[in-house]
Write a protein that holds these residues in place. Structure first.
Motif, PDB file in Angstrom:
ATOM      1  N   UNK A   4     -15.907  -3.801   8.402  1.00 12.39           N
ATOM      2  CA  UNK A   4     -14.850  -4.233   7.957  1.00 12.39           C
ATOM      3  C   UNK A   4     -14.510  -3.292   6.924  1.00 12.39           C
ATOM      4  N   UNK A   5     -14.698  -3.748   5.896  1.00  9.65           N
ATOM      5  CA  UNK A   5     -14.453  -3.661   4.123  1.00  9.65           C
ATOM      6  C   UNK A   5     -14.859  -1.942   4.400  1.00  9.65           C
ATOM      7  N   UNK A   6     -16.139  -1.149   5.756  1.00 11.59           N
ATOM      8  CA  UNK A   6     -16.160  -0.193   5.066  1.00 11.59           C
ATOM      9  C   UNK A   6     -15.786   0.621   6.344  1.00 11.59           C
ATOM     10  N   UNK A   7     -15.066   0.301   7.253  1.00 12.64           N
ATOM     11  CA  UNK A   7     -13.572   1.403   7.486  1.00 12.64           C
ATOM     12  C   UNK A   7     -13.228   1.070   7.777  1.00 12.64           C
ATOM     13  N   UNK A   8     -12.415   0.235   7.057  1.00 11.57           N
ATOM     14  CA  UNK A   8     -10.676   0.330   6.231  1.00 11.57           C
ATOM     15  C   UNK A   8     -10.545   1.332   5.083  1.00 11.57           C
ATOM     16  N   UNK A   9     -12.311   0.657   4.096  1.00 20.79           N
ATOM     17  CA  UNK A   9     -11.354   2.193   3.158  1.00 20.79           C
ATOM     18  C   UNK A   9     -11.961   3.451   3.802  1.00 20.79           C
ATOM     19  N   UNK A  10     -13.114   3.410   4.989  1.00 24.35           N
ATOM     20  CA  UNK A  10     -11.838   5.132   5.542  1.00 24.35           C
ATOM     21  C   UNK A  10     -11.424   5.336   5.654  1.00 24.35           C
ATOM     22  N   UNK A  11     -10.386   4.495   6.401  1.00 28.19           N
ATOM     23  CA  UNK A  11      -9.314   4.542   6.876  1.00 28.19           C
ATOM     24  C   UNK A  11      -8.268   4.714   5.999  1.00 28.19           C
ATOM     25  N   UNK A  12      -8.409   4.229   4.609  1.00 27.19           N
ATOM     26  CA  UNK A  12      -7.352   4.295   3.815  1.00 27.19           C
ATOM     27  C   UNK A  12      -7.723   5.836   3.341  1.00 27.19           C
ATOM     28  N   UNK A  13      -8.871   5.753   2.539  1.00 25.37           N
ATOM     29  CA  UNK A  13      -9.498   7.196   2.332  1.00 25.37           C
ATOM     30  C   UNK A  13      -8.892   8.179   3.201  1.00 25.37           C
ATOM     31  N   UNK A  14      -8.883   8.870   4.449  1.00 24.98           N
ATOM     32  CA  UNK A  14      -8.536   9.244   4.992  1.00 24.98           C
ATOM     33  C   UNK A  14      -7.076   9.628   4.061  1.00 24.98           C
ATOM     34  N   UNK A  15      -6.374   8.792   4.875  1.00 29.11           N
ATOM     35  CA  UNK A  15      -4.981   8.360   4.322  1.00 29.11           C
ATOM     36  C   UNK A  15      -4.376   9.167   3.005  1.00 29.11           C
ATOM     37  N   UNK A  16      -5.802   8.844   1.912  1.00 28.41           N
ATOM     38  CA  UNK A  16      -4.987   9.252   0.669  1.00 28.41           C
ATOM     39  C   UNK A  16      -5.243  10.829   0.260  1.00 28.41           C
ATOM     40  N   UNK A  17      -6.032  11.806   0.814  1.00 26.31           N
ATOM     41  CA  UNK A  17      -6.357  12.771   0.900  1.00 26.31           C
ATOM     42  C   UNK A  17      -5.557  13.443   2.115  1.00 26.31           C
ATOM     43  N   UNK A  18      -5.241  13.215   2.917  1.00 21.10           N
ATOM     44  CA  UNK A  18      -3.973  13.505   3.436  1.00 21.10           C
ATOM     45  C   UNK A  18      -2.591  13.355   3.207  1.00 21.10           C
ATOM     46  N   UNK A  19      -2.379  12.443   2.507  1.00 18.08           N
ATOM     47  CA  UNK A  19      -1.015  12.531   1.814  1.00 18.08           C
ATOM     48  C   UNK A  19      -1.102  13.110   0.469  1.00 18.08           C
ATOM     49  N   UNK A  20      -1.624  12.877  -0.349  1.00 18.54           N
ATOM     50  CA  UNK A  20      -1.715  12.854  -1.479  1.00 18.54           C
ATOM     51  C   UNK A  20      -2.689  14.270  -2.113  1.00 18.54           C
ATOM     52  N   UNK A  21      -3.209  15.251  -0.592  1.00 22.39           N
ATOM     53  CA  UNK A  21      -4.126  15.896  -1.247  1.00 22.39           C
ATOM     54  C   UNK A  21      -5.584  15.648  -2.586  1.00 22.39           C
ATOM     55  N   UNK A  22      -5.702  14.367  -2.461  1.00 17.73           N
ATOM     56  CA  UNK A  22      -6.424  13.848  -3.424  1.00 17.73           C
ATOM     57  C   UNK A  22      -7.887  13.729  -2.900  1.00 17.73           C
ATOM     58  N   UNK A  23      -9.032  14.314  -3.238  1.00 18.42           N
ATOM     59  CA  UNK A  23     -10.047  14.131  -2.475  1.00 18.42           C
ATOM     60  C   UNK A  23     -11.215  14.584  -4.040  1.00 18.42           C
ATOM     61  N   UNK A  24     -10.950  14.074  -4.921  1.00 20.12           N
ATOM     62  CA  UNK A  24     -11.987  14.105  -6.632  1.00 20.12           C
ATOM     63  C   UNK A  24     -12.700  12.622  -5.402  1.00 20.12           C
ATOM     64  N   UNK A  25     -14.167  13.142  -5.554  1.00 22.65           N
ATOM     65  CA  UNK A  25     -15.219  12.570  -5.081  1.00 22.65           C
ATOM     66  C   UNK A  25     -16.662  12.665  -6.146  1.00 22.65           C
ATOM     67  N   UNK A  26     -16.888  11.483  -6.932  1.00 22.55           N
ATOM     68  CA  UNK A  26     -17.387  11.392  -8.281  1.00 22.55           C
ATOM     69  C   UNK A  26     -18.669  11.091  -7.980  1.00 22.55           C
ATOM     70  N   UNK A  27     -19.434  10.625  -6.008  1.00 22.25           N
ATOM     71  CA  UNK A  27     -20.856  10.017  -5.734  1.00 22.25           C
ATOM     72  C   UNK A  27     -21.478  12.233  -5.331  1.00 22.25           C
ATOM     73  N   UNK A  28     -21.411  13.276  -6.130  1.00 18.93           N
ATOM     74  CA  UNK A  28     -21.898  14.742  -6.133  1.00 18.93           C
ATOM     75  C   UNK A  28     -23.399  13.681  -6.519  1.00 18.93           C
TER      76      UNK A  28
END
Length: 243
Positions: free
Chosen positions: A106-130
């Motif tokens: 549930x956490x994995x799916x929900x965090x994906x939805x939240x991250x998609x919303x953040x990227x879409x709404x705020x144009x915020x896509x900084x990813x520290x996992x490179x």
């Protein structure tokens, strides 16, 4: 087990003193400061110091993310309390472990939805996992080690410190304050990036599972399932770039 987190009775010390029934602010402060001090060493593995290549540096960071939290937990556990059970490090049932696995999905799916919303709404896509993708994409052995570090070591370390110490300490103020405030602290320690929103979602779910079960291990299961996503993504797709 009771559905609500309850205080443990005062524990007699060998000297006749008593241990606190749960961790408190001294444990929070010492644990987080020890973790921060250990984290400050990480840059010296890369360009500022040893100059390790991308795969080795990624593996080092993946391992270090779990080690620094275990350092913080060890420091917190030594200052006043000797029983790890007070930090939730106690046996649990297979039923609760199963609940932890389901909650992790549930956490994995929900965090994906939240991250998609953040990227879409705020144009915020900084990813520290490179660096982690670099490590996982370095071959079979680096992929196995990345899986072990990110999906086993890091969940254990972060849950011991942030749920075992921080959440348990803040639950003295009630379940809502304890779960939400400890999860916010957990998120902030991941920095201002997409990892912060992921940590907030996973932190809330893991903290609530820990609170209800009375054990840290179902929360570790939540975290393990969530963290399996990155190495599995690289294994299945062969893509070593940021997702």
């Amino acid at each position: 087990m009771s559905a609500d987190h309850v205080d443990h009775p005062q524990q007699p010390a060998p000297t006749g003193a008593t241990f606190p029934a749960r961790p408190g602010w001294p444990e929070i402060v010492v644990g987080l400061l020890a973790m921060a001090a250990a984290t400050a060493v990480a840059p010296f593995f890369g360009p500022l110091g040893l100059g390790l290549d991308g795969v080795v540096y990624g593996l080092t960071l993946a391992a270090w993310s779990g080690i620094v939290c275990l350092v913080g937990f060890a420091a917190a556990a030594r200052i006043r309390i000797r029983s790890w059970g007070v930090f939730g490090v106690r046996r649990t049932s297979w039923r609760w472990m199963g609940i932890g696995v389901v909650a992790g999905v549930v956490a994995f799916v929900l965090k994906g939805v939240v991250n998609y919303a953040v990227i879409t709404l705020l144009s915020f896509d900084a990813d520290p996992q490179g660096s982690y993708y670099d490590a996982a994409g370095g071959g079979v052995l680096p992929l196995i080690l990345t899986f072990a570090f990110l999906s086993v070591l890091t969940p254990i370390g972060e849950e011991f410190l942030f749920r075992g110490v921080v959440t348990n300490a803040l639950l003295r103020y009630g379940p809502v304050v304890g779960v939400l405030s400890s999860s916010a602290i957990f998120a902030l320690f991941h920095g201002i990036n997409l990892a912060m929103t992921t940590a907030l979602v996973v932190g809330i779910i893991a903290a609530e599972v820990m609170r209800r079960s009375g054990s840290i291990w179902p929360a570790v299961a939540v975290h393990v399932v969530n963290n399996m996503g990155l190495p599995l993504f690289v294994l299945i797709t062969g893509n070593t770039g940021s997702a």
